[in-house]
Motif scaffolding. Structure first.
Motif, mmCIF file in Angstrom:
data_model
loop_
_atom_site.group_PDB
_atom_site.id
_atom_site.type_symbol
_atom_site.label_atom_id
_atom_site.label_comp_id
_atom_site.label_asym_id
_atom_site.label_seq_id
_atom_site.Cartn_x
_atom_site.Cartn_y
_atom_site.Cartn_z
ATOM 1 N N ALA A 258 0.776 -1.192 -0.017
ATOM 2 C CA ALA A 258 -0.113 0.007 -0.022
ATOM 3 C C ALA A 258 0.728 1.209 -0.023
ATOM 4 N N SER A 259 1.889 1.184 0.829
ATOM 5 C CA SER A 259 2.977 2.427 0.819
ATOM 6 C C SER A 259 3.499 2.436 -0.736
ATOM 7 N N GLN A 260 3.829 1.407 -1.229
ATOM 8 C CA GLN A 260 4.453 1.617 -2.850
ATOM 9 C C GLN A 260 3.467 2.512 -3.663
ATOM 10 N N VAL A 261 2.035 2.000 -3.485
ATOM 11 C CA VAL A 261 1.141 2.213 -4.642
ATOM 12 C C VAL A 261 0.988 3.979 -4.262
ATOM 13 N N TYR A 262 1.083 4.175 -2.648
ATOM 14 C CA TYR A 262 0.956 5.677 -2.273
ATOM 15 C C TYR A 262 1.953 6.548 -2.647
ATOM 16 N N VAL A 263 3.123 6.100 -2.608
ATOM 17 C CA VAL A 263 4.541 6.833 -2.716
ATOM 18 C C VAL A 263 4.445 7.065 -4.305
ATOM 19 N N ARG A 264 4.112 5.863 -5.101
ATOM 20 C CA ARG A 264 4.141 5.945 -6.612
ATOM 21 C C ARG A 264 3.198 7.199 -7.007
ATOM 22 N N SER A 265 2.057 7.185 -6.458
ATOM 23 C CA SER A 265 1.103 8.111 -6.837
ATOM 24 C C SER A 265 1.340 9.388 -6.524
ATOM 25 N N LYS A 266 2.076 9.728 -5.472
ATOM 26 C CA LYS A 266 2.562 11.087 -5.188
ATOM 27 C C LYS A 266 3.616 11.623 -6.133
ATOM 28 N N GLY A 267 4.355 10.631 -6.510
ATOM 29 C CA GLY A 267 5.624 11.304 -7.452
ATOM 30 C C GLY A 267 5.036 11.186 -8.860
ATOM 31 N N LYS A 268 3.975 10.517 -8.982
ATOM 32 C CA LYS A 268 3.296 10.944 -10.461
ATOM 33 C C LYS A 268 2.499 12.152 -10.361
ATOM 34 N N ALA A 269 1.831 12.449 -9.315
ATOM 35 C CA ALA A 269 1.044 13.587 -9.378
ATOM 36 C C ALA A 269 2.294 14.885 -9.398
#
Length: 121
Positions: free
Chosen positions: A58-69
């Motif tokens: 879940a953290s991997q998804v969260y961090v990846r989404s913040k980077g993309k945003a």
């Protein structure tokens, strides 16, 4: 004053506030992108460093989404992934390095463990 209708918010008859998350998110991201463009016009490209400690999915998804945003908004974005066994000293050293980097203006750290391992250096 918040423009309730512009953000996709509604006041149902029951008196609560209904929030359209996608509309609010799009509005916030557009505002951030405008700010990033204004900074870029002054020669500053905002930079975000994300640090993931551990391998929580879940953290991997969260961090990846913040980077993309961040990238979508025009930011320079980079990610550091550290093992769950990372010591406090190693994490603090990385934060100091990122703080000293003139291209980085914000640091997001995501870790699931309740304590950093201070016994490893």
């Amino acid at each position: 004053m918040i423009d309730i209708e512009a953000l996709g918010l509604e006041r149902p008859e029951a008196g609560g506030l209904l929030i359209n998350g996608k509309t609010v998110s799009a509005s916030v991201l557009a505002e951030v992108a405008d700010g990033a463009r204004a900074l870029a016009a002054r020669g500053v490209k905002p930079g975000l460093a994300v640090v993931l400690v551990g391998e929580d999915p879940a953290s991997q998804v969260y961090v990846r989404s913040k980077g993309k945003a961040a990238e979508t908004c025009g930011f320079h974005s980079l990610q550091h992934t550290l093992p769950a066994t990372t010591s406090e000293a190693v994490l603090l050293s990385l934060v100091q390095k990122l703080n000293a980097d003139p291209a980085i203006h914000g640091i997001l750290i995501d870790r699931k463990s309740t304590r950093l391992n201070s016994s490893h250096t």
